[in-house]
Design an enzyme around this catalytic site. Structure first.
Site, mmCIF file in Angstrom:
data_model
loop_
_atom_site.group_PDB
_atom_site.id
_atom_site.type_symbol
_atom_site.label_atom_id
_atom_site.label_comp_id
_atom_site.label_asym_id
_atom_site.label_seq_id
_atom_site.Cartn_x
_atom_site.Cartn_y
_atom_site.Cartn_z
ATOM 1 N N GLU A 39 1.062 -1.114 0.129
ATOM 2 C CA GLU A 39 0.066 0.077 -0.007
ATOM 3 C C GLU A 39 0.852 1.296 -0.139
ATOM 4 O OE1 GLU A 39 -3.487 1.838 2.752
ATOM 5 O OE2 GLU A 39 -2.725 0.000 3.275
ATOM 6 N N ARG A 265 5.330 -13.066 9.661
ATOM 7 C CA ARG A 265 5.901 -11.966 9.607
ATOM 8 C C ARG A 265 7.122 -11.811 10.183
ATOM 9 N NH1 ARG A 265 2.419 -8.225 9.487
ATOM 10 N NH2 ARG A 265 3.454 -6.288 9.459
ATOM 11 N N LYS A 275 4.252 0.849 10.692
ATOM 12 C CA LYS A 275 3.886 2.070 10.111
ATOM 13 C C LYS A 275 3.972 3.217 10.786
ATOM 14 C CE LYS A 275 3.129 0.295 5.347
ATOM 15 N NZ LYS A 275 1.990 0.079 4.137
HETATM 16 P P1 ATP Z 1 -0.736 -1.962 6.844
HETATM 17 O O1 ATP Z 1 -0.821 -2.121 8.100
HETATM 18 O O2 ATP Z 1 -0.484 -0.580 6.314
HETATM 19 O O3 ATP Z 1 -1.279 -2.959 5.759
HETATM 20 P P2 ATP Z 1 1.878 -3.369 6.078
HETATM 21 O O4 ATP Z 1 2.977 -3.434 6.745
HETATM 22 O O5 ATP Z 1 0.975 -4.908 5.834
HETATM 23 O O6 ATP Z 1 0.972 -2.339 6.923
HETATM 24 P P3 ATP Z 1 1.663 -3.186 3.091
HETATM 25 O O7 ATP Z 1 1.975 -2.080 2.392
HETATM 26 O O8 ATP Z 1 0.193 -3.704 3.036
HETATM 27 O O9 ATP Z 1 1.938 -2.719 4.649
HETATM 28 O O10 ATP Z 1 2.848 -4.481 2.883
HETATM 29 C C1 ATP Z 1 2.981 -5.128 1.603
HETATM 30 C C2 ATP Z 1 3.489 -6.524 2.026
HETATM 31 O O11 ATP Z 1 4.553 -6.674 2.665
HETATM 32 C C3 ATP Z 1 2.202 -7.287 2.395
HETATM 33 O O12 ATP Z 1 2.030 -8.541 1.599
HETATM 34 C C4 ATP Z 1 2.564 -7.642 3.772
HETATM 35 O O13 ATP Z 1 2.019 -8.828 4.140
HETATM 36 C C5 ATP Z 1 3.993 -7.595 3.501
HETATM 37 N N1 ATP Z 1 4.654 -7.158 5.093
HETATM 38 C C6 ATP Z 1 4.479 -6.271 5.719
HETATM 39 N N2 ATP Z 1 5.232 -6.177 6.913
HETATM 40 C C7 ATP Z 1 5.796 -7.414 6.851
HETATM 41 C C8 ATP Z 1 6.893 -8.140 7.689
HETATM 42 N N3 ATP Z 1 7.032 -7.281 8.910
HETATM 43 N N4 ATP Z 1 7.269 -9.201 7.653
HETATM 44 C C9 ATP Z 1 7.125 -9.929 6.143
HETATM 45 N N5 ATP Z 1 6.160 -9.296 5.278
HETATM 46 C C10 ATP Z 1 5.661 -7.964 5.715
#
Ligand code: ATP
Ligand code: MG
Length: 562
Positions: A39, A265, A275
């Site tokens: 996002e 994650r 974030k």
């Molecule tokens: P939000 O809460 O805003 O959705 P987010 O960290 O999930 O935050 P995204 O931009 O949706 O942000 O993340 C993009 C991709 O990265 C998603 O598929 C998410 O699952 C993955 N991702 C985010 N944080 C992690 C993490 N700590 N470890 C592994 N993958 C992650």
């Protein structure tokens, strides 16, 4: 700079890799298609790198492809600045989406058509309750939800209202579109989730064309299907959303039904990755921007001196599993040490200079010593290091009253100046406050290159730079941003209270060997005996170098614990 690639750890098997292998073997798929779906509402961090390496890595290893898709369904929060930085980060990590740069917003029309189809099938309805009322009827984990009074709306009325929503006939919040699934489902995600809301906000890509926007759960599965994704990999918190993912695709009977697979994650100790918290750190000026070298963001790690290879190796080392756990920050730091140990040329730098005058050495004379750029890699060549009658050494390489086990310079003692001569401390000069300002040494002219002519043992070897030839520079010693493993966790009121007060120390007036004068871009070095350092890509100027410490030579944190 060198082009040596340090070896990547063997690609280890993991459960997702096994699923993909199976699917190719059984003929379920001929081509693997994955996607990374950020996002654009923030900068990517090391957790995202895990997902990027997994998705792009799988596609690459199996000859498939990986899409970069911006999940830009929420118009209020997204910004171009973030999109640009995300693209740059993914490329920097070494991955290529080719022609497959996609935006969920490109599918708005198709998503709308599918919503109409769901209404026509009696599987979606317009609800006119407020968000609060909807929440009130949702029930809890132990209690079923209750149906909205609008749930039974006839199809025609739903179609008319949904059209009106799109046409902008209603204010924000007047209606939403919901799926008609099951208000009594034990899975809260299936209790008639909202899939569209009115939001009279311009979108940075579609402008004012839309005033209704789809929700993530609805848009994501259809976007995956439209793009022909085979394996839709996401983090564990989406496990409970999988039934909804499958429900929508089944209800629409779309030809492509990707398999959602969840993995744990990345959680990393001594940092935060939410974030919201990262944004607060930036906005409250607790750090110096998104690319502050202490931030776990990819722009921060890059400015700190991390290489893409070190981050890929880290992601490979930690593996892919199904249970949430914490990875120690030391593992990330080790990854960059290991990579830079292979690729970073060596150089001499004195961070806290102490002047040493070498008595008897001809004044005005300069000698050049050959120094290897890498002790184990002759291909990296040599450079010449100038020497004269005055050099700087590290303040803590001298002790007036040497402690037990101290083998460096002390009154009456000998030490080897790396590549140059053996010197002996003859006297110590102090200022009015008793502060040592200068050391006087004699030198052994026969020890040129470092070995004593009579074979006598000199235990200590220290680094130095020639006072006359050195360049002055600023060096920033970075350390972990937080001093506790789980900032804001148990027994900590707030993550801010765990900020490490010593996470940055700025040293001015450091002296570097002259070969570093022309360093440019993201040049990385091992400063001998000190650690790995990277030219600061933002603040360094010709004639005014600034270096960031990427990592110490050893893990001083785990040594403290011992
Ligand atoms: P939000 O809460 O805003 O959705 P987010 O960290 O999930 O935050 P995204 O931009 O949706 O942000 O993340 C993009 C991709 O990265 C998603 O598929 C998410 O699952 C993955 N991702 C985010 N944080 C992690 C993490 N700590 N470890 C592994 N993958 C992650
Ligand atoms: Mg997300």
């Amino acid at each position: 700079m060198t082009s040596i690639e340090s070896p990547l750890p063997e690609k280890a098997a993991n459960f997702i890799r096994n699923i993909v292998t199976e699917d190719l073997k059984s003929g379920k798929h001929r081509l693997v298609v994955t996607r990374f779906p950020p996002e654009p509402n923030g900068y990517l961090h090391i957790g995202h790198a895990k997902s990027i390496c997994l998705n792009f890595g799988l596609a690459g290893d199996f000859g498939g492809r990986c899409h970069l898709r911006f999940d830009d369904t929420n118009p209020a929060k997204e910004e171009i600045e973030y999109e640009d930085s995300i693209k740059e980060n993914v490329s920097w990590l070494g991955f290529n989406w080719g022609e497959h740069l996609h935006y969920a917003s490109d599918y708005f029309e198709e998503l709308y058509r599918h919503a109409v189809a769901l209404i026509e099938k009696g599987l979606a309805y317009v609800d006119s309750l407020s968000a609060e009322e909807i929440r009130g009827l949702r029930g809890t984990l132990n209690e079923p939800g209750q149906e909205s009074p609008h749930r039974g709306r006839p199809v025609e009325e739903n179609l008319e209202l949904f059209r009106g929503m799109r046409e902008g006939e209603f204010p924000d919040g007047a209606h939403v579109l919901r799926l008609k699934i099951d208000m009594a489902s034990p899975n809260l995600n299936l209790r008639d989730p909202v899939i569209y809301r009115i939001k009279k906000v311009e979108h940075h890509r579609t402008g004012a064309v839309w005033c209704i926007y789809p929700m993530y759960d609805y848009a994501h599965c259809i976007s995956d299907s439209i793009e022909g994704i085979t394996h839709s990999i996401c983090t564990l918190e989406f496990e409970d959303h999988r039934p909804l993912y499958d429900w929508v695709l089944d209800a629409l009977q779309l030809p492509c039904h990707p398999q959602q697979i969840e993995f744990a994650r990345l959680n990393l100790s001594y940092t935060v990755m939410s974030k919201r918290k990262l944004l607060e750190l930036v906005q409250e000026k607790l750090v110096d921007g998104w690319d502050d070298p202490r931030m776990p963001t990819l722009v921060g790690l890059r400015r700190r001196g991390f290489t893409p290879a070190s981050i890929r190796a880290f992601c490979e080392t930690i593996g892919v599993g199904k249970s949430d756990s914490f990875i120690d920050m030391g593992i990330l730091e080790d990854a960059v040490r290991e990579d830079l140990n292979v690729r970073a040329p060596r150089a001499m730098a004195v961070l806290r200079p102490l002047k040493v005058v070498i008595e008897g050495y001809p004044a005005g004379e300069t000698e050049l010593f050959d120094a290897a750029n890498h002790p184990a890699d002759p291909a990296m060549g040599t450079r010449q290091v100038p020497f004269c009658d005055t050099v700087y050494i590290e303040r803590d390489d001298f002790q007036e009253e040497p402690a037990k086990g101290f083998f460096r310079l002390a009154p009456g003692r000998e030490v080897r100046l790396r590549y140059a001569y053996i010197v002996r401390c003859e006297s110590v000069l102090k200022d009015a406050d008793g502060e040592i300002v200068e050391i006087r040494c004699s030198y052994d002219p026969g020890s040129r290159g470092g070995s004593a002519p009579d074979g006598r043992k000199v235990k200590g070897t220290i680094h130095w730079v020639s006072a006359r030839h050195a360049i002055e520079a600023e060096v920033r010693l970075y350390d972990r941003l937080f001093s506790t493993p789980n900032p804001g966790g148990k027994n900590e009121p707030d993550y801010r209270s765990s900020l490490n007060p010593k996470s940055i120390e700025t040293l001015a007036g450091c002296r570097l060997e002259p070969s570093l004068e022309g360093a440019e871009g993201e040049s990385r070095y091992q400063f001998e005996r000190l650690g790995y350092f990277c030219l600061d890509s933002r603040d360094a100027r010709p004639g005014q170098q600034v270096f960031n410490r990427t990592a110490t030579l050893r893990d001083s944190w785990s040594e403290q614990k011992r």
